[in-house]
Each structure stands twice: as structure tokens, then as C-alpha cells.
Design a protein around this motif. Structure first.
Motif, short mmCIF file in Angstrom:
data_model
loop_
_atom_site.label_atom_id
_atom_site.label_comp_id
_atom_site.label_asym_id
_atom_site.label_seq_id
_atom_site.Cartn_x
_atom_site.Cartn_y
_atom_site.Cartn_z
N THR A 183 1.25 -0.95 -0.66
CA THR A 183 0.40 0.35 0.16
C THR A 183 0.91 1.27 -0.18
O THR A 183 1.47 1.28 1.10
CB THR A 183 -0.82 -0.46 1.40
OG1 THR A 183 -1.29 -1.53 1.19
CG2 THR A 183 -2.04 0.77 1.29
N VAL A 184 1.30 2.34 -1.34
CA VAL A 184 1.55 3.04 -0.98
C VAL A 184 0.92 4.66 -1.15
O VAL A 184 -0.02 4.54 -1.88
CB VAL A 184 2.38 3.09 -2.42
CG1 VAL A 184 3.50 4.63 -2.15
CG2 VAL A 184 2.98 1.92 -3.03
N LYS A 185 1.35 5.65 -0.43
CA LYS A 185 0.57 6.82 -0.30
C LYS A 185 1.74 7.49 -0.96
O LYS A 185 2.71 7.87 -0.90
CB LYS A 185 0.34 7.18 1.28
CG LYS A 185 -0.37 7.75 1.35
CD LYS A 185 -0.73 8.39 3.50
CE LYS A 185 -1.77 9.37 2.92
NZ LYS A 185 -2.03 9.66 4.50
N PRO A 186 1.66 8.41 -1.72
CA PRO A 186 1.96 9.93 -2.08
C PRO A 186 2.09 10.43 -1.78
O PRO A 186 1.50 10.80 -0.88
CB PRO A 186 1.19 9.82 -3.62
CG PRO A 186 0.10 9.84 -3.43
CD PRO A 186 -0.44 8.22 -2.32
N PHE A 187 4.03 11.21 -1.73
CA PHE A 187 4.56 12.00 -0.45
C PHE A 187 4.66 13.29 -1.82
O PHE A 187 5.45 13.02 -2.85
CB PHE A 187 5.16 12.07 0.29
CG PHE A 187 6.10 13.50 1.04
CD1 PHE A 187 4.97 13.94 1.42
CD2 PHE A 187 7.13 13.54 0.63
CE1 PHE A 187 5.74 14.81 2.93
CE2 PHE A 187 7.67 14.58 1.19
CZ PHE A 187 7.03 15.05 2.67
N HIS A 188 3.81 14.73 -1.45
CA HIS A 188 4.16 15.48 -2.30
C HIS A 188 4.98 16.88 -2.05
O HIS A 188 4.59 17.35 -1.10
CB HIS A 188 2.92 16.41 -3.06
CG HIS A 188 1.77 15.49 -4.34
ND1 HIS A 188 2.99 14.99 -5.44
CD2 HIS A 188 1.11 14.95 -3.27
CE1 HIS A 188 2.06 13.89 -5.90
NE2 HIS A 188 0.70 13.76 -5.46
N ALA A 189 5.87 16.57 -1.58
CA ALA A 189 6.96 17.58 -1.08
C ALA A 189 6.63 18.70 -0.84
O ALA A 189 6.82 19.84 -0.03
CB ALA A 189 8.62 17.14 -0.92
N GLY A 190 6.76 19.79 -2.43
CA GLY A 190 6.46 20.79 -2.60
C GLY A 190 5.11 21.53 -2.59
O GLY A 190 5.10 22.66 -2.65
N GLY A 191 4.14 20.62 -1.84
CA GLY A 191 3.39 20.84 -2.22
C GLY A 191 2.61 21.83 -0.91
O GLY A 191 3.23 21.13 0.23
N LYS A 192 1.16 21.82 -0.94
CA LYS A 192 0.68 22.89 0.03
C LYS A 192 0.49 22.05 1.66
O LYS A 192 0.30 20.77 1.34
CB LYS A 192 -0.26 23.53 0.68
CG LYS A 192 0.15 24.67 -0.75
CD LYS A 192 -1.73 25.77 -1.00
CE LYS A 192 -0.46 26.96 -1.97
NZ LYS A 192 -1.70 27.49 -2.08
N THR A 193 0.43 22.25 3.13
CA THR A 193 0.44 21.71 3.82
C THR A 193 -0.53 22.68 4.92
O THR A 193 -0.39 23.79 5.10
CB THR A 193 1.28 20.72 4.95
OG1 THR A 193 0.95 19.88 5.64
CG2 THR A 193 1.96 21.70 5.35
N ASP A 194 -1.74 22.54 5.58
CA ASP A 194 -2.38 22.40 6.92
C ASP A 194 -2.12 22.27 8.34
O ASP A 194 -2.23 22.73 9.11
CB ASP A 194 -3.84 22.33 6.72
CG ASP A 194 -3.81 23.38 5.69
OD1 ASP A 194 -3.90 23.83 5.24
OD2 ASP A 194 -5.40 22.47 5.34
N LYS A 195 -0.64 21.38 7.78
CA LYS A 195 0.68 20.77 9.23
C LYS A 195 0.54 22.25 10.48
O LYS A 195 1.08 23.33 9.53
CB LYS A 195 0.91 19.62 9.39
CG LYS A 195 0.28 18.39 8.77
CD LYS A 195 1.47 17.27 8.69
CE LYS A 195 0.72 16.01 7.94
NZ LYS A 195 1.58 14.82 8.05
N LYS A 196 0.40 21.75 11.65
CA LYS A 196 0.76 22.22 12.82
C LYS A 196 2.35 21.99 13.01
O LYS A 196 2.29 20.39 13.24
CB LYS A 196 0.00 23.30 13.51
CG LYS A 196 -0.74 23.78 12.69
CD LYS A 196 -0.49 25.55 12.67
CE LYS A 196 -1.90 26.35 12.11
NZ LYS A 196 -1.42 27.54 10.78
#
Length: 70
Positions: A21-34
Motif C-alpha cells: 500500500t503506497v501513499k504519495p508524498f508531494h514535498a513541495g505541496g501545500k500543507t495545513d500541518k502545524k
């Protein structure tokens, strides 16, 4: 798995494997994480991921992750 630029080939190969099972990671993408305090945000997903690793390695946050002795 990094799903941008050169990493897309690795992502595609793993994604076509039945046992993985693979989940894509877009390093330059926006994030709402704090950060842990919930106050500080990040410029992109890569910055948030590095900061999360930093917080996981900080012994003041509890033993969530350790690196072996160098």
C-alpha cells in the motif's frame, strides 16, 4: 513515497504491486500541518515532515523515535 519528479517511477512501480500500500508524498505541496504547539505552520509538506521528525527525536516529547548510536 516521493511522487514528484524522479520519485514518480518508484511510486508507480510500488503502486502496481499487489502486496504494497503506497501513499504519495508531494514535498513541495501545500500543507495545513502545524507544529506540536499548534501555532507554527509550514511553507510546504517537506518542511512539515522534517519538523515532525525533529519533534519525534526530541527526548522532551517522550520516547517516540530513537536513532542508533553513531
Amino acid at each position: 513515497v516521493d511522487a514528484d519528479d524522479l520519485g514518480i517511477g518508484v511510486y508507480d512501480n510500488l503502486n502496481n504491486t499487489e502486496d504494497v500500500t503506497v501513499k504519495p508524498f508531494h514535498a513541495g505541496g501545500k500543507t495545513d500541518k502545524k507544529d506540536k504547539s499548534g501555532v507554527t505552520g509550514f511553507a510546504n509538506a517537506k518542511a512539515a515532515a522534517w519538523w515532525q521528525l525533529r519533534e519525534m527525536l526530541d527526548p522532551m516529547n517522550g520516547p517516540t523515535l530513537e536513532l542508533p548510536p553513531d
